[in-house]
Design a protein around this motif. Structure first.
Motif, PDB file in Angstrom:
ATOM      1  N   LYS A 177      -4.184   1.050 -14.119  1.00  0.00           N
ATOM      2  CA  LYS A 177      -3.786   1.833 -12.944  1.00  0.00           C
ATOM      3  C   LYS A 177      -3.383   3.250 -13.314  1.00  0.00           C
ATOM      4  O   LYS A 177      -3.561   4.178 -12.535  1.00  0.00           O
ATOM      5  CB  LYS A 177      -2.628   1.140 -12.222  1.00  0.00           C
ATOM      6  CG  LYS A 177      -3.035  -0.126 -11.496  1.00  0.00           C
ATOM      7  CD  LYS A 177      -1.969  -0.513 -10.456  1.00  0.00           C
ATOM      8  CE  LYS A 177      -2.291  -1.833  -9.780  1.00  0.00           C
ATOM      9  NZ  LYS A 177      -1.847  -2.995 -10.595  1.00  0.00           N
ATOM     10  N   CYS A 178      -2.765   3.449 -14.492  1.00  0.00           N
ATOM     11  CA  CYS A 178      -2.409   4.807 -14.910  1.00  0.00           C
ATOM     12  C   CYS A 178      -2.315   4.852 -16.433  1.00  0.00           C
ATOM     13  O   CYS A 178      -2.437   3.826 -17.104  1.00  0.00           O
ATOM     14  CB  CYS A 178      -1.105   5.271 -14.249  1.00  0.00           C
ATOM     15  SG  CYS A 178       0.387   4.621 -15.023  1.00  0.00           S
ATOM     16  N   LEU A 180       0.123   5.122 -18.276  1.00  0.00           N
ATOM     17  CA  LEU A 180       1.300   4.490 -18.875  1.00  0.00           C
ATOM     18  C   LEU A 180       1.280   2.967 -18.770  1.00  0.00           C
ATOM     19  O   LEU A 180       2.055   2.295 -19.444  1.00  0.00           O
ATOM     20  CB  LEU A 180       2.581   5.017 -18.207  1.00  0.00           C
ATOM     21  CG  LEU A 180       2.985   6.442 -18.578  1.00  0.00           C
ATOM     22  CD1 LEU A 180       4.251   6.831 -17.822  1.00  0.00           C
ATOM     23  CD2 LEU A 180       3.211   6.566 -20.078  1.00  0.00           C
ATOM     24  N   CYS A 181       0.414   2.412 -17.934  1.00  0.00           N
ATOM     25  CA  CYS A 181       0.433   0.958 -17.731  1.00  0.00           C
ATOM     26  C   CYS A 181       0.231   0.226 -19.058  1.00  0.00           C
ATOM     27  O   CYS A 181      -0.530   0.662 -19.905  1.00  0.00           O
ATOM     28  CB  CYS A 181      -0.660   0.551 -16.756  1.00  0.00           C
ATOM     29  SG  CYS A 181      -0.166   0.707 -15.032  1.00  0.00           S
ATOM     30  N   HIS A 232       3.815  -1.442 -12.592  1.00  0.00           N
ATOM     31  CA  HIS A 232       3.379  -0.101 -12.187  1.00  0.00           C
ATOM     32  C   HIS A 232       4.047   0.223 -10.853  1.00  0.00           C
ATOM     33  O   HIS A 232       3.634  -0.261  -9.798  1.00  0.00           O
ATOM     34  CB  HIS A 232       1.847  -0.076 -12.046  1.00  0.00           C
ATOM     35  CG  HIS A 232       1.300   1.228 -11.523  1.00  0.00           C
ATOM     36  ND1 HIS A 232       1.059   2.316 -12.330  1.00  0.00           N
ATOM     37  CD2 HIS A 232       0.953   1.615 -10.269  1.00  0.00           C
ATOM     38  CE1 HIS A 232       0.583   3.314 -11.602  1.00  0.00           C
ATOM     39  NE2 HIS A 232       0.515   2.918 -10.350  1.00  0.00           N
ATOM     40  N   HIS A 273       4.478   6.044 -12.404  1.00  0.00           N
ATOM     41  CA  HIS A 273       4.888   4.876 -13.189  1.00  0.00           C
ATOM     42  C   HIS A 273       6.297   5.096 -13.749  1.00  0.00           C
ATOM     43  O   HIS A 273       6.537   6.056 -14.471  1.00  0.00           O
ATOM     44  CB  HIS A 273       3.884   4.616 -14.324  1.00  0.00           C
ATOM     45  CG  HIS A 273       4.037   3.250 -14.921  1.00  0.00           C
ATOM     46  ND1 HIS A 273       2.986   2.371 -15.066  1.00  0.00           N
ATOM     47  CD2 HIS A 273       5.134   2.596 -15.391  1.00  0.00           C
ATOM     48  CE1 HIS A 273       3.426   1.246 -15.604  1.00  0.00           C
ATOM     49  NE2 HIS A 273       4.732   1.356 -15.803  1.00  0.00           N
TER      50      HIS A 273
HETATM   51 ZN    ZN Z   1       1.010   2.519 -14.467  1.00  0.00          ZN
END
Ligand code: ZN
Length: 502
Positions: A177-178, A180-181, A232, A273
């Motif tokens: 999803k991003c 950082l996930c 997230h 996030h």
């Molecule tokens: Zn994320």
């Protein structure tokens, strides 16, 4: 490109991996075969050698050249090479659970040994590309608030047009999803997302909730870590943030930790996030003393004061976490709704909130310390990018957000500045070249700065240092722009009014 001896480069990588402890001799045949598979090769002959590599950049570059020669990288971009060499490094690495087990085995004996192991692994695996990080320029510059640290970031490669086109045409899968996930762990990468085949996370429990620890691949300072929620979910500064931050410095007392604010303009680049940033580093702000003390009735166990800093910082210190959380939350609640027109602070425009806090936690021996930096993201006609944001007169140095790291006194400046500083130095050293230099489009914006330095008597002898010091001084003023209360008589009085209202 010349022919690459694949067996030799694989032998070099294996030797490097053994020396850095990424694998053991028992893993060797397996790792060789995994490397061959990624490269699409089937033959190997071990080569003996005597070398100690600082980092794996050389053999990786040679193997990427080989893949490019064979047409396996199309197009042959830095992104494609990063993706391939990350997959190669993963062939040398332990699985995530093995890394976590080793981390916690060390942690039970010595917390510092655990983070040293994990930081070492993150560098050895090339997840932190130490050869690129070494290109960053860093210096300190004196200001009335202490020495500030200036970094010009040269380690993030600039995207080439082929890579930008590939990213534009790539399907948006929404996975991970991003950036950082936790699902990035082992992710091959895509035109829009970094290759993370060699990425490993450490699971953490903060306040009973699942979180993860990782390092920043760009390490702006020693052991620059990122702590992210397993879920997230958007950034939100709240009572729970103070609880999580103080719990983190209980788990790793030799690290500080902070959160970006949760509003645009005054926040970090990823608001989607929930995450913190920390590390083993003492920032200029942490060294800054109190300029006046405060007392909050009902909190006898908490020492409080205003920090001598260009931004507006309330420092709380105490032995009991619950008491600090209670007071920090009370300050946050008060600030969210606080307006003071005489100081240009408005909490809302219509329904849109402007006030938030950048919080930072650290240990002082057994005590806990919380710095609460008051933020406001209002924009005005005169300051369309933000009233408490770098002002237009300093945009030639920086116009990006003042996030957590900069709040604490470490400037991260764009790569363009390095060549511009060099031209400025040349203009100050050889005045007859100045006219030509300031006709260059990228130098126009620095003309006023140049005139000021010249008027101050800067010349060939002292230009380099004067420019560096001047950047530090300007960064100090930029932090002053971002401070909601100015360091003046009126500003200090207004700051006290807010503290009194809590
Ligand atoms: Zn994320």
């Amino acid at each position: 490109m010349s022919e690459v001896n694949v067996s030799r480069e694989i032998s070099r990588l294996i030797r490097y991996g053994l020396q850095k402890g990424l694998l053991t001799p028992m893993d060797e045949a397996y790792a060789v075969n995994r490397l061959l598979a990624v490269l699409g090769e089937t033959a190997f002959e071990k080569q003996e050698m005597e070398e100690t590599l600082e980092n794996p950049a050389e053999p990786l570059t040679r193997l990427c050249d080989h893949a490019a020669n064979r047409g396996l990288l199309s197009p042959d971009t830095q992104d494609a090479r990063d993706q391939l060499d990350t997959e190669l490094m993963n062939c040398l690495m332990p699985r995530p659970s093995e890394v976590a087990e080793k981390f916690y085995a060390l942690y039970r004996e010595d917390k510092k040994a655990a983070t040293e192991y994990y930081y070492g692994l993150s560098k050895a695996s090339n997840y932190i590309r130490t050869d690129r990080v070494a290109r960053d320029k860093q210096w300190t510059a004196p200001t009335p608030y202490g020495d500030l640290v200036i970094t010009i970031n040269l380690s993030k490669p600039e995207k080439d047009p082929k890579a930008i086109a590939a990213a534009k045409n790539a399907p948006q899968t929404g996975y991970p999803k991003c950036a950082l996930c936790r699902e990035n762990e082992g992710f091959q990468g895509s035109p829009n997302q970094a290759a993370r085949g060699n990425h490993r996370l450490i699971p953490l429990t903060l306040c009973g909730e699942p979180w993860f620890l990782q390092y920043s691949p760009y390490v702006y300072y020693n052991e620059h870590c990122i702590v992210l929620s397993a879920e997230h979910r958007p950034m939100k500064v709240s009572r729970a943030s103070f609880e999580h931050l103080l719990d983190f410095v209980t788990v790793l007392p030799h690290y500080f930790i902070g959160s970006n604010a949760d509003l645009p303009i005054v926040g970090g680049s990823i608001l989607s996030h929930d995450h913190f940033q920390g590390g083993n580093y003492e920032f200029p702000m942490a060294k800054a003393p109190l300029r006046e003390s405060l007392s909050f009735p009902g909190f006898p166990g908490v020492e409080a004061g205003i920090v001598n800093w260009p931004m507006s910082v309330i420092r709380l210190r105490g032995e009991k976490k619950e008491e600090l959380v209670e007071l920090a939350d009370r300050i946050l609640q008060a600030w969210r709704g606080y307006s003071d027109e005489s100081a240009e602070i408005l909490a809302f425009t219509g329904e849109t909130p402007h006030n938030t806090i950048t919080p930072i936690a650290r240990r002082r021996g057994e005590a806990f310390e919380l710095d609460l930096v008051l933020r406001n993201n209002r924009t005005t006609e005169e300051h369309p990018l933000g009233l408490f944001h770098p002002h237009g007169e300093y945009h030639h140095i920086k116009k990006e957000n003042i996030g957590l790291i900069e709040v604490m006194g470490l400037a991260i400046l764009p790569p363009r500045l390095l060549s511009e500083m060099e031209l400025l130095r040349e203009a100050l050293s050889v005045p007859k070249k100045a006219e030509e230099i300031f006709q260059r489009p990228e130098m126009e914006k620095h003309l006023t700065w140049y005139r000021e330095l010249k008027a101050a008597g800067v010349n060939a002898e002292n230009a380099e240092k004067a420019i560096k010091d001047s950047i530090g001084e300007i960064f100090g003023k930029i932090l002053g722009n971002a401070g909601v209360y100015k360091d003046t008589e009126e500003g200090r009085a207004a700051f006290r009014r807010f503290c009194g209202s809590v």
